[in-house]
Design a protein around this motif. Sequence first.
Motif, PDB file in Angstrom:
ATOM      1  N   ASP A 221      21.284 -15.730  15.103  1.00  0.00           N
ATOM      2  CA  ASP A 221      21.586 -14.634  14.174  1.00  0.00           C
ATOM      3  C   ASP A 221      20.385 -13.699  14.008  1.00  0.00           C
ATOM      4  O   ASP A 221      20.522 -12.472  14.040  1.00  0.00           O
ATOM      5  CB  ASP A 221      21.989 -15.171  12.802  1.00  0.00           C
ATOM      6  CG  ASP A 221      23.325 -15.892  12.805  1.00  0.00           C
ATOM      7  OD1 ASP A 221      24.093 -15.747  13.781  1.00  0.00           O
ATOM      8  OD2 ASP A 221      23.606 -16.601  11.819  1.00  0.00           O
TER       9      ASP A 221
ATOM     10  N   ARG B 101      30.504 -13.306  11.732  1.00  0.00           N
ATOM     11  CA  ARG B 101      29.902 -14.633  11.646  1.00  0.00           C
ATOM     12  C   ARG B 101      29.938 -15.147  10.214  1.00  0.00           C
ATOM     13  O   ARG B 101      29.780 -14.392   9.267  1.00  0.00           O
ATOM     14  CB  ARG B 101      28.477 -14.569  12.131  1.00  0.00           C
ATOM     15  CG  ARG B 101      28.440 -14.176  13.611  1.00  0.00           C
ATOM     16  CD  ARG B 101      27.100 -14.335  14.107  1.00  0.00           C
ATOM     17  NE  ARG B 101      26.989 -15.706  14.532  1.00  0.00           N
ATOM     18  CZ  ARG B 101      26.214 -16.104  15.513  1.00  0.00           C
ATOM     19  NH1 ARG B 101      25.500 -15.255  16.145  1.00  0.00           N
ATOM     20  NH2 ARG B 101      26.140 -17.369  15.842  1.00  0.00           N
TER      21      ARG B 101
ATOM     22  N   GLU C  93      19.771 -11.660  17.117  1.00  0.00           N
ATOM     23  CA  GLU C  93      20.701 -10.522  17.189  1.00  0.00           C
ATOM     24  C   GLU C  93      20.181  -9.339  16.371  1.00  0.00           C
ATOM     25  O   GLU C  93      20.245  -8.188  16.813  1.00  0.00           O
ATOM     26  CB  GLU C  93      22.081 -10.924  16.667  1.00  0.00           C
ATOM     27  CG  GLU C  93      22.837 -11.854  17.579  1.00  0.00           C
ATOM     28  CD  GLU C  93      24.116 -12.386  16.946  1.00  0.00           C
ATOM     29  OE1 GLU C  93      24.383 -12.137  15.745  1.00  0.00           O
ATOM     30  OE2 GLU C  93      24.865 -13.073  17.669  1.00  0.00           O
TER      31      GLU C  93
ATOM     32  N   ASN D 149      27.369 -21.003  18.434  1.00  0.00           N
ATOM     33  CA  ASN D 149      26.717 -19.810  18.967  1.00  0.00           C
ATOM     34  C   ASN D 149      27.639 -18.999  19.857  1.00  0.00           C
ATOM     35  O   ASN D 149      28.631 -19.509  20.375  1.00  0.00           O
ATOM     36  CB  ASN D 149      25.436 -20.182  19.722  1.00  0.00           C
ATOM     37  CG  ASN D 149      24.284 -20.447  18.791  1.00  0.00           C
ATOM     38  OD1 ASN D 149      24.433 -20.436  17.582  1.00  0.00           O
ATOM     39  ND2 ASN D 149      23.111 -20.695  19.344  1.00  0.00           N
TER      40      ASN D 149
ATOM     41  N   ARG E 232      20.836 -20.513  13.453  1.00  0.00           N
ATOM     42  CA  ARG E 232      20.292 -19.443  12.616  1.00  0.00           C
ATOM     43  C   ARG E 232      19.413 -18.502  13.437  1.00  0.00           C
ATOM     44  O   ARG E 232      19.423 -17.284  13.234  1.00  0.00           O
ATOM     45  CB  ARG E 232      19.495 -20.032  11.445  1.00  0.00           C
ATOM     46  CG  ARG E 232      20.361 -20.754  10.431  1.00  0.00           C
ATOM     47  CD  ARG E 232      19.541 -21.388   9.335  1.00  0.00           C
ATOM     48  NE  ARG E 232      18.867 -22.598   9.827  1.00  0.00           N
ATOM     49  CZ  ARG E 232      18.058 -23.353   9.100  1.00  0.00           C
ATOM     50  NH1 ARG E 232      17.787 -23.019   7.834  1.00  0.00           N
ATOM     51  NH2 ARG E 232      17.521 -24.430   9.599  1.00  0.00           N
TER      52      ARG E 232
END
Length: 172
Positions: A104, A2, A107, A31, A101
């Motif tokens: 991320d 990413r 994750e 995304n 964001r």
Amino acid sequence: MRLPIYLYLFLASSFSSCAQHSIPEVLEKFNHNTVDYISADSLRKMEPPVLLDARERGEFEVSHLKNSVWVGYETFEIDRVLETFPDKDVPIVVYCSLGVRSEDIGEKLKKAGFTNVKNLYGGIFEWKNKGYPVYDLNQKETEKVHAYSTYWGNFLINAEKVYTHKTGDTPE
């Protein structure tokens, strides 16, 4: 791999002729659907989960969802979250401006073993666009939302847009 968010922002502003025109288009473009979404309407109706704000501090200081905890993006530390929320089964909803964001950060939470992580679809922008309340640092309802930049501010239609925060810092 990413790209850092600042590269997303640079690319988005550099290629405005190819720019996305809606929140769904932005999320489709940036995304990877690695963290399940929750809609603003669904979040509003449920027992409040842990809310983690993945925006930068200045954005959070302008406004945030009620009872949310600032975790940041560039300065995010998983150990801090683990200390605050040791139960890895606790329901968590992560949000940012639009949901890029926060995916991320979601994750990272999942990688650390959290089992019930959701990404707020459309972020605080979609939340506010639907007329749901946001709060300032004094926990008073406000109409202000940090719009990040004039490009990203186009997706915020139901709030007073703020582009800098009170100390004069700007995220651009």
